[in-house]
Write an enzyme that holds these catalytic residues in place. Sequence first.
Site, PDB file in Angstrom:
ATOM      1  N   GLY A  67     -10.415 -10.240  14.036  1.00  7.23           N
ATOM      2  CA  GLY A  67      -8.817  -9.954  13.225  1.00  7.23           C
ATOM      3  C   GLY A  67      -9.274  -9.520  11.807  1.00  7.23           C
TER       4      GLY A  67
ATOM      5  N   SER B  36     -18.794   5.352  -2.143  1.00  4.73           N
ATOM      6  CA  SER B  36     -17.980   4.902  -0.666  1.00  4.73           C
ATOM      7  C   SER B  36     -17.225   3.707  -1.057  1.00  4.73           C
ATOM      8  CB  SER B  36     -19.193   4.502   0.084  1.00  4.73           C
ATOM      9  OG  SER B  36     -20.123   5.616   0.375  1.00  4.73           O
TER      10      SER B  36
ATOM     11  N   ASP C  40      -6.532 -17.069   8.887  1.00  8.05           N
ATOM     12  CA  ASP C  40      -6.063 -18.331   9.453  1.00  8.05           C
ATOM     13  C   ASP C  40      -6.748 -19.469   8.523  1.00  8.05           C
ATOM     14  OD1 ASP C  40      -5.031 -17.280  11.393  1.00  8.05           O
ATOM     15  OD2 ASP C  40      -7.071 -17.227  12.654  1.00  8.05           O
TER      16      ASP C  40
ATOM     17  N   GLN D  18       1.161 -10.429   8.702  1.00  7.31           N
ATOM     18  CA  GLN D  18       0.619 -11.336   7.925  1.00  7.31           C
ATOM     19  C   GLN D  18      -0.869 -10.791   7.319  1.00  7.31           C
ATOM     20  OE1 GLN D  18       1.751 -15.645   9.462  1.00  7.31           O
ATOM     21  NE2 GLN D  18       2.286 -14.043  11.047  1.00  7.31           N
ATOM     22  N   ARG D  19      -1.287  -9.940   8.324  1.00  8.37           N
ATOM     23  CA  ARG D  19      -2.612  -9.652   8.178  1.00  8.37           C
ATOM     24  C   ARG D  19      -2.830  -8.238   7.163  1.00  8.37           C
ATOM     25  NH1 ARG D  19      -5.430  -9.471  13.917  1.00  8.37           N
ATOM     26  NH2 ARG D  19      -5.466 -11.415  14.593  1.00  8.37           N
TER      27      ARG D  19
END
EC number: 2.7.1.11
Length: 320
Positions: free
Chosen positions: A12, A57, A128, A252-253
């Site tokens: 995730g 980059s 998390d 939330q991510r």
Amino acid sequence: MIKKIGVLTSGGDAPGMNAAIRGVVRAALTEGLEVFGVYDGYLGLYEDRMIQLDRYSVSDMINRGGTFLGSARFPEFREEHIRAVAIENMKKRGIDALVVIGGDGSYMGAKRLTEMGFPCIGLPGTIDNDVAGTDYTIGYFTALHTVVEAIDRLRDTSSSHQRISIVEVMGRYCGDLTLAAAIAGGCEFIVLPEVEFNREDLVAEIKAGIAKGKKHAIVAITEHICDIDELAKYIETETKRETRATVLGHIQRGGSPVPYDRILASRMGAYAIELLLQGHGGRCVGIQNEKMVHHDIIDAIENMKRPFKGDWLECAKKLY
């Protein structure tokens, strides 16, 4: 002597992953190393999708959420013949070591590569905050900010309608994000995976609050504990108070990482290069008492456990 390294993000996504990639790339180039970015985590490693990275980059990446290298779930990586192909893909480019940014599942892939003789360094990237060997993970503080902001907004509308609101927070089987957000957001009730949950006890506490004159309340609960829509119906039936459930989900991510996540990711990325130049492999990076530390990645996965912040929960209960 290491001359070329690879870097990937896995599992995730978490805010600050781009800052971590930038930290790895800039520190490596400063030390005269070449860096290859791997697209889409272990899947890209197996499919041989890599690109050489330079300073430009990673320009303008420190403030960007997500991961520009991409990430993907690839459970087949547990198969040894799949990993052998991945190692061969790196070796044909002359890559000597790999930096893996992700959670404990990503660490497992790094552990298996290490056991096959390919040195890896793991950086904890997950909202998390459930990775052993570190006080905080990359992305945790940004997610905390996002959750608290959502709780503040829910409190506004809950207060207006004298409503009970349930907010489901990510964290898998770790309640750190829920607990911290609940304290910062002033939530009246907290349900965590580390503490046995009984819905009758929760309703009793809510009723006690109503008896004291409480007009509205917010219940913060970590995902996977129960069906929060069913819980909302139960609470409404038992308390006769309108109750609504909100799943914050993948919001939330996302988002630009907060300053602490940018700093943490940058420090961890640079420290990973330092460890590789010292000849370390099979290690995972952490921060403890604001100092960079490293642990054996196998030990971190198999033996180390994150302590539950019971004192935080006791503090929260005093503030209900």
